[in-house]
Write an enzyme that holds these catalytic residues in place. Structure first.
Site, PDB file in Angstrom:
ATOM      1  N   HIS A   1      -4.788  -1.254   4.650  1.00 46.71           N
ATOM      2  CA  HIS A   1      -6.180  -0.939   4.334  1.00 46.71           C
ATOM      3  C   HIS A   1      -6.604  -1.668   3.064  1.00 46.71           C
ATOM      4  O   HIS A   1      -5.781  -2.288   2.397  1.00 46.71           O
ATOM      5  CB  HIS A   1      -6.406   0.576   4.216  1.00 46.71           C
TER       6      HIS A   1
ATOM      7  N   ASP B   1      -4.974  -1.077  -4.709  1.00 48.91           N
ATOM      8  CA  ASP B   1      -3.560  -0.795  -4.983  1.00 48.91           C
ATOM      9  C   ASP B   1      -2.662  -1.148  -3.795  1.00 48.91           C
ATOM     10  O   ASP B   1      -1.442  -1.014  -3.874  1.00 48.91           O
ATOM     11  CB  ASP B   1      -3.349   0.652  -5.434  1.00 48.91           C
ATOM     12  N   HIS B   2      -3.262  -1.660  -2.724  1.00 50.31           N
ATOM     13  CA  HIS B   2      -2.516  -2.135  -1.559  1.00 50.31           C
ATOM     14  C   HIS B   2      -2.768  -3.619  -1.276  1.00 50.31           C
ATOM     15  O   HIS B   2      -2.040  -4.221  -0.496  1.00 50.31           O
ATOM     16  CB  HIS B   2      -2.873  -1.306  -0.323  1.00 50.31           C
TER      17      HIS B   2
ATOM     18  N   HIS C   1      -8.510   7.841   5.961  1.00 49.37           N
ATOM     19  CA  HIS C   1      -8.418   7.488   4.541  1.00 49.37           C
ATOM     20  C   HIS C   1      -9.459   6.410   4.238  1.00 49.37           C
ATOM     21  O   HIS C   1     -10.212   6.511   3.268  1.00 49.37           O
ATOM     22  CB  HIS C   1      -7.006   7.009   4.222  1.00 49.37           C
TER      23      HIS C   1
ATOM     24  N   ASP D   1      -1.807   4.857   3.552  1.00 47.11           N
ATOM     25  CA  ASP D   1      -2.167   6.105   2.889  1.00 47.11           C
ATOM     26  C   ASP D   1      -2.678   7.166   3.863  1.00 47.11           C
ATOM     27  O   ASP D   1      -3.408   8.076   3.460  1.00 47.11           O
ATOM     28  CB  ASP D   1      -3.233   5.848   1.823  1.00 47.11           C
TER      29      ASP D   1
ATOM     30  N   HIS E   1      -7.846  -0.892  -0.023  1.00 44.97           N
ATOM     31  CA  HIS E   1      -7.810  -0.455  -1.424  1.00 44.97           C
ATOM     32  C   HIS E   1      -6.982  -1.402  -2.283  1.00 44.97           C
ATOM     33  O   HIS E   1      -5.936  -1.903  -1.867  1.00 44.97           O
ATOM     34  CB  HIS E   1      -7.276   0.976  -1.534  1.00 44.97           C
TER      35      HIS E   1
ATOM     36  N   HIS F   1       2.567   5.788  -0.819  1.00 56.17           N
ATOM     37  CA  HIS F   1       2.739   6.498  -2.096  1.00 56.17           C
ATOM     38  C   HIS F   1       3.758   7.601  -1.901  1.00 56.17           C
ATOM     39  O   HIS F   1       4.007   8.030  -0.786  1.00 56.17           O
ATOM     40  CB  HIS F   1       1.435   7.172  -2.550  1.00 56.17           C
TER      41      HIS F   1
END
Length: 169
Positions: A50, A54-55, A106, A129, A52, A167
């Site tokens: 996805h 942080d990915h 998400h 996530d 985001h 996570h």
């Protein structure tokens, strides 16, 4: 299969075979570069679940440095160039065929990568996530109904599936 810790609580998953590796959701390029150097590995592909940061934050640097193929969700903004995928598509990397499952909730276009396993290894799921060991991801763009349908789709996978989440809180 090696989890590479990133930030405070992210996992970047690295799957290696011989001298090649694939990484999943590299939000930070540095841990990946360090693991590649330690293992003297060549990055073959990057899988993204996805959009985001942080990915995806390390995708551009990893692609630029290695030329690795990038596969990600068709309905999300992923650093270019990448191969857009959606439910029913597959990503062939390092001799493994990963099936793509749409799992919105998400994020609107979130996908998972599922490898059905073989005689020597159980099935493997990279679910970003959407699913964690003690719950599920927050709803940022999807609806509760979408998340429930996504979790039901993941629950229908074989019981011995190894779940690799993005996570661990």
């Amino acid at each position: 299969l090696v989890p590479l810790p990133a930030f405070a609580d992210n996992y970047i998953w690295m799957l290696q075979h011989g001298h090649h590796a694939v990484v999943v959701d590299p939000g930070d390029a540095q841990p990946v570069f360090e693991a590649l150097e330690r293992g003297r590995l060549q990055l073959a592909a990057i899988l993204v679940t996805h959009h985001h940061a942080d990915h995806t934050g390390g995708v551009a640097a990893l692609h630029a440095a290695t030329g690795a193929a990038v596969f990600g969700p068709a309905r999300e903004r992923i650093p270019e160039p990448f191969t857009p995928l959606s439910h029913g598509d597959h990503a062939d990397v390092m001799g493994l065929r990963f099936e793509v499952i749409d799992i919105p909730g998400h994020t609107a276009g979130h996908i998972a990568f599922f490898w059905p396993g073989d005689a020597a290894s159980p099935p493997l799921l990279f679910c970003g996530d959407t699913l964690f060991s003690a719950g599920c991801g927050r709803l940022f763009e999807g609806t509760p109904a979408q998340m429930l349908a996504s979790l039901d789709a993941l629950a229908a996978l074989p019981g011995d599936t190894r779940v690799c989440c993005g996570h661990e809180y």
